[in-house]
Design a protein around this motif. Structure first.
Motif, PDB file in Angstrom:
ATOM      1  N   LEU A 195     -15.569  -3.014  -8.164  1.00 39.98           N
ATOM      2  CA  LEU A 195     -14.877  -2.478  -7.131  1.00 39.98           C
ATOM      3  C   LEU A 195     -14.035  -1.411  -7.505  1.00 39.98           C
ATOM      4  N   SER A 196     -13.381  -1.390  -8.557  1.00 43.27           N
ATOM      5  CA  SER A 196     -12.558  -0.151  -8.977  1.00 43.27           C
ATOM      6  C   SER A 196     -13.370   1.137  -9.045  1.00 43.27           C
ATOM      7  N   SER A 197     -14.625   0.728  -9.638  1.00 45.81           N
ATOM      8  CA  SER A 197     -15.514   2.160  -9.694  1.00 45.81           C
ATOM      9  C   SER A 197     -15.667   2.833  -8.317  1.00 45.81           C
ATOM     10  N   LEU A 198     -16.142   1.858  -7.365  1.00 44.39           N
ATOM     11  CA  LEU A 198     -16.563   2.152  -5.858  1.00 44.39           C
ATOM     12  C   LEU A 198     -15.153   2.717  -5.180  1.00 44.39           C
ATOM     13  N   ILE A 199     -14.195   2.033  -5.349  1.00 50.29           N
ATOM     14  CA  ILE A 199     -12.902   2.734  -4.754  1.00 50.29           C
ATOM     15  C   ILE A 199     -12.632   4.159  -5.547  1.00 50.29           C
ATOM     16  N   PHE A 200     -12.760   4.144  -6.591  1.00 57.84           N
ATOM     17  CA  PHE A 200     -12.570   5.691  -7.001  1.00 57.84           C
ATOM     18  C   PHE A 200     -13.400   6.576  -6.302  1.00 57.84           C
ATOM     19  N   PHE A 201     -14.802   6.507  -6.497  1.00 50.13           N
ATOM     20  CA  PHE A 201     -15.704   7.404  -5.509  1.00 50.13           C
ATOM     21  C   PHE A 201     -15.525   7.305  -4.233  1.00 50.13           C
ATOM     22  N   PHE A 202     -15.159   6.305  -3.552  1.00 48.84           N
ATOM     23  CA  PHE A 202     -14.924   6.197  -2.233  1.00 48.84           C
ATOM     24  C   PHE A 202     -13.849   5.671  -1.982  1.00 48.84           C
ATOM     25  N   PRO A 203     -12.702   6.305  -1.835  1.00 48.69           N
ATOM     26  CA  PRO A 203     -11.370   5.866  -1.569  1.00 48.69           C
ATOM     27  C   PRO A 203     -11.049   5.077  -0.023  1.00 48.69           C
ATOM     28  N   GLN A 247       0.878  -1.179  -0.184  1.00 48.29           N
ATOM     29  CA  GLN A 247       0.108   0.009   0.060  1.00 48.29           C
ATOM     30  C   GLN A 247       0.772   1.330   0.052  1.00 48.29           C
ATOM     31  N   HIS A 248       2.086   1.159   0.795  1.00 49.81           N
ATOM     32  CA  HIS A 248       2.887   2.509   0.633  1.00 49.81           C
ATOM     33  C   HIS A 248       3.427   2.530  -0.471  1.00 49.81           C
ATOM     34  N   LEU A 249       3.842   1.666  -1.179  1.00 52.24           N
ATOM     35  CA  LEU A 249       4.563   1.616  -2.518  1.00 52.24           C
ATOM     36  C   LEU A 249       3.486   2.129  -3.398  1.00 52.24           C
ATOM     37  N   LEU A 250       2.230   1.799  -3.355  1.00 51.58           N
ATOM     38  CA  LEU A 250       1.373   2.356  -4.577  1.00 51.58           C
ATOM     39  C   LEU A 250       0.603   3.756  -4.237  1.00 51.58           C
ATOM     40  N   THR A 251       0.360   3.828  -2.798  1.00 52.90           N
ATOM     41  CA  THR A 251      -0.488   5.095  -2.798  1.00 52.90           C
ATOM     42  C   THR A 251       0.311   6.124  -1.973  1.00 52.90           C
ATOM     43  N   ALA A 252       1.529   5.943  -1.580  1.00 52.44           N
ATOM     44  CA  ALA A 252       2.276   7.188  -0.886  1.00 52.44           C
ATOM     45  C   ALA A 252       2.236   8.392  -1.431  1.00 52.44           C
ATOM     46  N   GLY A 253       2.183   8.641  -2.663  1.00 55.24           N
ATOM     47  CA  GLY A 253       2.312   9.974  -3.477  1.00 55.24           C
ATOM     48  C   GLY A 253       1.034  10.430  -3.784  1.00 55.24           C
ATOM     49  N   PHE A 254      -0.061  10.064  -3.262  1.00 48.59           N
ATOM     50  CA  PHE A 254      -1.384  10.448  -3.883  1.00 48.59           C
ATOM     51  C   PHE A 254      -1.555  11.716  -3.270  1.00 48.59           C
ATOM     52  N   ASP A 255      -2.117  12.709  -3.997  1.00 53.77           N
ATOM     53  CA  ASP A 255      -2.393  14.061  -3.462  1.00 53.77           C
ATOM     54  C   ASP A 255      -3.975  13.921  -2.797  1.00 53.77           C
ATOM     55  N   ALA A 256      -4.040  14.413  -1.370  1.00 53.11           N
ATOM     56  CA  ALA A 256      -5.108  13.939  -0.453  1.00 53.11           C
ATOM     57  C   ALA A 256      -6.171  14.909  -0.980  1.00 53.11           C
ATOM     58  N   THR A 257      -5.868  15.721  -1.450  1.00 56.89           N
ATOM     59  CA  THR A 257      -7.059  16.887  -1.822  1.00 56.89           C
ATOM     60  C   THR A 257      -7.702  16.677  -2.929  1.00 56.89           C
ATOM     61  N   THR A 258      -7.717  15.648  -3.824  1.00 53.41           N
ATOM     62  CA  THR A 258      -8.530  15.277  -4.986  1.00 53.41           C
ATOM     63  C   THR A 258      -8.572  13.920  -5.230  1.00 53.41           C
ATOM     64  N   TYR A 259      -9.080  13.492  -6.441  1.00 57.47           N
ATOM     65  CA  TYR A 259      -9.247  11.952  -6.789  1.00 57.47           C
ATOM     66  C   TYR A 259      -8.070  11.430  -7.613  1.00 57.47           C
ATOM     67  N   ASN A 260      -7.879  10.312  -7.641  1.00 59.76           N
ATOM     68  CA  ASN A 260      -6.852   9.886  -8.263  1.00 59.76           C
ATOM     69  C   ASN A 260      -7.249   8.617  -9.210  1.00 59.76           C
ATOM     70  N   TRP A 261      -6.967   8.786 -10.565  1.00 67.02           N
ATOM     71  CA  TRP A 261      -7.184   7.607 -11.723  1.00 67.02           C
ATOM     72  C   TRP A 261      -6.686   6.077 -11.239  1.00 67.02           C
ATOM     73  N   LEU A 262      -5.713   6.448 -10.576  1.00 71.26           N
ATOM     74  CA  LEU A 262      -5.108   5.040 -10.291  1.00 71.26           C
ATOM     75  C   LEU A 262      -5.796   4.093  -9.356  1.00 71.26           C
ATOM     76  N   TYR A 263      -6.697   4.624  -8.703  1.00 68.09           N
ATOM     77  CA  TYR A 263      -7.824   3.636  -8.076  1.00 68.09           C
ATOM     78  C   TYR A 263      -8.274   2.804  -8.872  1.00 68.09           C
TER      79      TYR A 263
END
Length: 595
Positions: free
Chosen positions: A279-287, A50-66
């Motif tokens: 799953l991907s759609s739900l995580i994209f809208f609700f991380p 999880q750290h390797l994949l999401t550590a650089g995500f911007d908390a103030t906006t959505y991320n397409w990688l979800y």
């Protein structure tokens, strides 16, 4: 080869110097160590991925990688299961219950490690499931295989499986008492003085080693927000009712979603596509649905201001919209079940233990926030009710009020809320029991008649198998056989009955030797009577898929000495004799009974 020789020597020494009870306690100590190591390794791998994949995500906006990560994780997991494991390792706790009920507590050796790897990949890449069920399966498999290695009997094997499950829960949550009551309530291993010491040994050992591995760090941090008082009794009771209904929604919706994916079992790529997209759609809208979701739960448990709680919406389209917090919480609560079902249905590996805690925490926060917004009564702290909700929904989903109470109390140090924890958990279980007689883990086995329960008679019958009591050694005759030839067949038979079948093997009736004695010794009648004239219908027939409880009921109702077993087409497959059935029953009782 040398290892086998050494183990055999050790086994012989054990038989001479140690009783089964003493050996079980020694093995329980090692089970506790191995289970805690497995739990630590699993969570370490999950954190690193999880750290390797999401550590650089911007908390103030959505991320397409979800949209991408969960698909990759499930695909890798499905390949691992299909080509490496080559066995079904989903629904870990259900697998343990199945092994206890139908396989004399024997779990396969690969279960000691395959669930750890597969669930780590699934959860690390965002699969919305829990790590607890895979670790329970791992711990139980460790206990089962250690017991098999030292040639322990079936009763001790069942105890060691319980030790492994208890150690797994204790090791994950640093909650030894919760591990004990989990085995008692969920796995339904009967607690006696003979089993208490080994289970406690395994749970305490696992807890101590977890402290050694991770220090005082806990999965959840909780600080009590104002002491509980009697003015909050109505709110606590209502929360219990709410948790019971949420538990019902959890179980029913999970069952329906699993049914959809079950219909696609012959189309693996369709399952993967459907589950991954959902799953991907739900995580994209609700991380918050990403992985176990414990980070989001900690936000709700530790928050003190609106800004703190709004952080739960980070990385989503809702980020920065404080007025939408209640809507976001409600939507996450409702969609978590779909995310969990999609993860497992698409080929991921994980359990529903963590999702029940997650849904409960979000449900408790939602209940308290709506209560306070509408000023229904006295103010109730959202943090405290988040904790109570976790206990309530988990207790309802698992039909385990004590597990809910002690797990949450030990996990968070929330003993100051012990009374409301009991209140919410009991009310939740009472509500769900009206609609669902079994826990989410036991429902599938209960439908198949393979569930071991605290009802001793039913448990004994569950442990027995139809194949073990069927007699396949018999002689058949046809309708047109004259009495003279029938007497010749009877003289060579070892049974008191002769089945009558047609050319296709379909059972037509029975010749009861005791009821034809008045004609079978009269030689002048040998050519005047045929089998068709003297056969009688059986008092009842047994199906090859009948449970042992159904078999016993038919014998009790008919008072028959023997009953035929037929397949779905009516073809005779064998007979069961009452004496053999009751002999096997008494033997199983003796093996099952505590020392």
């Amino acid at each position: 080869m040398q290892l086998t020789t050494y183990i055999n020597k050790l086994h012989k020494w054990r038989l001479t110097h140690l009783t089964n009870r003493q050996m079980a306690t020694i093995l329980a100590f090692f089970i506790g160590i191995f289970a805690s190591v497995a739990a630590y390794v699993l969570h370490f791998i999950i954190r690193q991925i999880q750290h390797l994949l999401t550590a650089g995500f911007d908390a103030t906006t959505y991320n397409w990688l979800y949209l991408l990560f969960p698909v990759i994780g499930i695909y890798i997991t499905s390949l691992f299961v299909r080509y490496v494991v080559k066995d079904n390792i989903s629904h870990g706790i259900t697998q343990v219950l199945y092994a206890i009920s139908t396989k004399q507590s024997r779990l396969k050796a690969h279960n000691c490690w395959t669930s750890v790897i597969s669930s780590a990949i699934t959860i690390g890449f965002g699969g919305s499931v829990g790590a607890e069920a895979p670790i329970v399966l791992t711990g139980s498999a460790i206990g089962s295989n250690l017991g098999q290695l030292f040639k322990m009997d079936n009763k001790t094997l069942m105890l060691l499986v319980g030790c492994g499950a208890s150690a797994a829960i204790a090791g994950i949550f640093k909650a030894p008492i919760a591990g004990l009551v989990f085995t008692l309530e969920v796995l339904m291993v009967d607690l006696s003085m003979a089993s208490l010491l080994p289970i406690l040994t395994s749970t305490v050992t696992a807890t101590v080693f977890t402290y050694i591995f991770v220090g005082n760090r806990s999965l959840f941090d909780f600080t009590l927000d104002s002491a509980w008082n009697i003015d909050r009794i109505p709110a606590s009771i209502l929360l219990g009712l709410f948790c019971g209904m949420v538990s019902l929604y959890f179980i029913r919706m999970m069952s329906k979603c699993e049914g959809v994916f079950e219909q696609l079992k012959d189309y693996p790529f369709a399952k993967l596509f459907l589950g991954a997209i959902l799953l991907s759609s739900l995580i994209f809208f609700f991380p918050s649905l990403y992985g176990e979701g414990y980070n989001s739960l900690n936000i709700l448990l530790n928050g003190n201001t609106e800004a703190d709680w709004n952080a739960v919406m980070n990385n989503s389209l809702f980020a920065g919209s404080s007025g939408l917090l209640v809507i976001y919480i409600a939507l996450v609560l409702l969609t978590k079940i779909f995310a969990t079902s999609a993860t497992n249905g698409a080929g991921g590996v994980g359990g529903t233990f963590a999702p029940s805690l997650f849904v409960g925490g979000f449900g408790g926060f939602l209940f308290a926030r709506v209560w306070n917004m509408n000023q229904v009564g006295t103010y109730i702290p959202e943090k405290n009710f988040t904790l109570l909700g976790m206990a309530g929904v988990m207790a309802g989903v698992m039909h385990a009020p004590l597990t809910g109470v002690f797990l949450i109390a030990e996990l968070t140090g929330g003993y100051s809320l012990f009374l409301p924890l009991i209140m919410v958990s009991i009310v939740s279980v009472m509500v769900i029991s009206i609609f669902e007689p079994h826990s989410i883990y036991a429902t599938r086995l209960a439908r198949q008649g393979r569930l071991l329960t605290h009802h001793t008679d039913r448990s004994i019958l569950t442990l027995m198998s139809l194949d073990s009591v069927i007699d396949h050694d018999y002689t058949t005759v046809d309708l047109d056989m004259p009495l003279g030839k029938l007497v010749s067949v009877i003289s060579r038979s070892h049974t008191s009955f002769i089945p009558v079948v047609n050319t296709a093997g379909i059972l037509l009736g029975i010749i009861d030797i005791n009821k034809i004695r008045h004609v079978m010794f009269r030689t002048e009648l040998y050519h005047r009577f045929t089998v068709q004239q003297i056969l009688i219908p059986p008092k009842a027939t047994l199906g090859i898929k009948d449970s042992m409880e159904e078999v016993m009921e038919k014998f009790d109702k008919t008072n028959a000495n023997y009953l035929p077993v037929v397949d779905v087409d009516g073809e005779l497959t064998g007979f069961i004799e009452r004496t053999r059935l009751y002999s096997m029953y008494r033997k199983t009782v003796a093996d099952f009974s505590a020392e």
